[in-house]
Design an enzyme around this catalytic site. Structure first.
Site, PDB file in Angstrom:
ATOM      1  N   LYS A   1      39.559  25.749  29.359  1.00 59.70           N
ATOM      2  CA  LYS A   1      38.321  25.829  30.128  1.00 59.70           C
ATOM      3  C   LYS A   1      38.607  26.061  31.611  1.00 59.70           C
ATOM      4  O   LYS A   1      37.926  26.851  32.267  1.00 59.70           O
ATOM      5  CB  LYS A   1      37.504  24.546  29.944  1.00 59.70           C
ATOM      6  CG  LYS A   1      36.025  24.806  30.037  1.00 59.70           C
ATOM      7  CD  LYS A   1      35.232  23.647  29.495  1.00 59.70           C
ATOM      8  CE  LYS A   1      33.755  23.948  29.485  1.00 59.70           C
ATOM      9  NZ  LYS A   1      32.996  22.847  28.914  1.00 59.70           N
TER      10      LYS A   1
ATOM     11  N   LYS B   1      37.122  31.888  14.915  1.00 56.16           N
ATOM     12  CA  LYS B   1      36.845  30.512  14.501  1.00 56.16           C
ATOM     13  C   LYS B   1      35.360  30.173  14.725  1.00 56.16           C
ATOM     14  O   LYS B   1      34.806  30.496  15.781  1.00 56.16           O
ATOM     15  CB  LYS B   1      37.716  29.572  15.360  1.00 56.16           C
ATOM     16  CG  LYS B   1      37.518  28.127  15.008  1.00 56.16           C
ATOM     17  CD  LYS B   1      38.031  27.191  16.066  1.00 56.16           C
ATOM     18  CE  LYS B   1      37.397  25.839  15.812  1.00 56.16           C
ATOM     19  NZ  LYS B   1      37.545  24.878  16.855  1.00 56.16           N
TER      20      LYS B   1
ATOM     21  N   LYS C   1      30.386  26.507  18.192  1.00 56.45           N
ATOM     22  CA  LYS C   1      29.120  26.607  18.902  1.00 56.45           C
ATOM     23  C   LYS C   1      29.305  27.427  20.174  1.00 56.45           C
ATOM     24  O   LYS C   1      28.452  28.224  20.540  1.00 56.45           O
ATOM     25  CB  LYS C   1      28.643  25.200  19.254  1.00 56.45           C
ATOM     26  CG  LYS C   1      27.162  25.125  19.411  1.00 56.45           C
ATOM     27  CD  LYS C   1      26.748  23.734  19.826  1.00 56.45           C
ATOM     28  CE  LYS C   1      25.791  23.801  20.962  1.00 56.45           C
ATOM     29  NZ  LYS C   1      26.257  23.315  22.228  1.00 56.45           N
TER      30      LYS C   1
END
Ligand code: AMP
Ligand code: TRP
Length: 328
Positions: free
Chosen positions: A113, A194, A197
């Site tokens: 991230k 994969k 969400k």
């Protein structure tokens, strides 16, 4: 008697990847009579990304409802909300003070991230995310942690921190083991990556039928003509079907692909029917729980009492070993 523990973040309605990768294997393990299953909704972890209180409440409901709908028995096992056991925050602090900075900087939850969004966009909670997760696990003397492949690194971090403290202060912690379902290590999403969400590629089995069908129809496939033989092994529709159907059903679909005169539309219809068949009962139960949040809250309160009893006894052991508490 093995203690099995796992958590799911309250960041959205659990999707097929969560069900096959975490919830269902967890429920299966909880049914074995020598196991104590401790399952929780990781609402504290969700705060690293989700700041909206109402969304958190709804997500906690839907994760709990999904677990209950998949058949988790809250009398035999323990289902609770992470923040209902505040002892986990105290243990997190102790563990933080033993967690080497470079190990956390190398954790993929933080590294990915911060690389994508820049350091100024990530918070300290995300940096210490694996330490809170280690506290979740160690607070309950956990033996086995059923998780998806992406969580293996976090279990390794947990073991590293625990063994370093054990080495310095005596055998305080049990070293947990990750348990990954081989067959469902990574459930693919509708784009073949994969299912997640954050990639917007999920199949939500608890969704209304029409929407569910729509997401299955959006699965990306090859563009060979109807007559052409097709390779099942690089088709997401086939991969998903293989995770849900039995061997003879899988072979039948495989042969249809290989023979040709069988289109991707037909394959998607077969996958849709399989999902509706397999999740018919869980879908009904999920809906009943969601319409009746009091029943979910009651289940979580029961879990809180049981979880806290475990947590306080482990935390007392840690405090004593580290020199906190009474000075006489
Ligand atoms: P998350 O939604 O990232 O909080 O994941 C909750 C649990 O579901 C974790 O144990 C994950 O490893 C597992 N999981 C999430 N997505 C997938 C996937 N696509 N395939 C297999 N397991 C998954
Ligand atoms: N980090 C896990 C995930 O995103 C959720 C989680 C939090 C967890 N604490 C845990 C899983 C403890 C297993 C054990 O999937």
């Amino acid at each position: 008697m093995a203690r099995i523990l796992t958590g799911i973040q309250s960041t959205g309605v659990p999707h097929l990847g969560n069900l096959l990768g975490a919830l269902e294997p967890g429920v299966k393990l909880s049914e074995q009579k020598d196991n104590t299953a401790i399952f929780f909704i990781a609402d504290l972890h969700s705060l690293t990304s989700l700041k909206e209180p109402q969304a958190r409440i709804e997500n906690i409901r839907s994760v709990a409802a999904a677990w209950l709908a998949c058949g988790f028995d809250t009398h035999q096992g323990i289902l609770f909300r992470q923040s209902d056991v505040p002892e986990v925050c105290e243990l997190t602090w102790y563990l933080n003070c033993f967690a080497p900075f470079p190990m956390l900087a190398n954790a993929h939850s933080f590294k990915d991230k911060s690389a994508k969004q820049g350091l100024s966009e990530v918070n300290a909670g995300l940096f210490t995310y694996p330490v809170l997760m280690a506290a979740d696990i160690l607070l309950y003397d956990t033996d086995i942690v059923p998780v998806g492949k992406d969580q293996i690194q976090h279990i390794e971090i947990t073991r590293d921190i625990a063994s370093s403290i054990n080495h310095q202060h005596g055998e305080i912690f049990i070293l947990p083991k990750a348990q990954v379902e081989e067959q469902v290590k990574v459930v693919p999403g509708i784009d073949g990556q994969k299912m997640s969400k954050s990639y917007g590629n999920t199949i939500n089995v608890f969704e209304e039928e029409k929407k569910l069908k729509k997401s299955i129809n959006r699965i990306i496939t090859g563009s060979e003509p109807l007559e052409a033989p097709k390779n099942p092994d690089n088709c997401t529709v086939f991969q998903l079907y293989s995770l849900l159907a039995d061997t003879s059903e899988i072979n039948t679909l495989r042969n249809a692909y290989l023979e040709g005169n069988f289109g991707y539309g037909a394959a998607k219809q077969i996958l849709f029917e399989k999902i509706m068949e397999k999740y018919e009962v869980p879908r009904q139960k999920y809906m009943t729980f969601m319409q009746n949040p009091e029943s979910i809250e009651t289940a979580l309160r029961l879990g809180q009492d049981k979880a806290r009893a475990y947590a306080t006894s482990v935390l007392d052991r840690v405090r004593e070993a580290l020199g906190f508490g009474s000075i006489i």
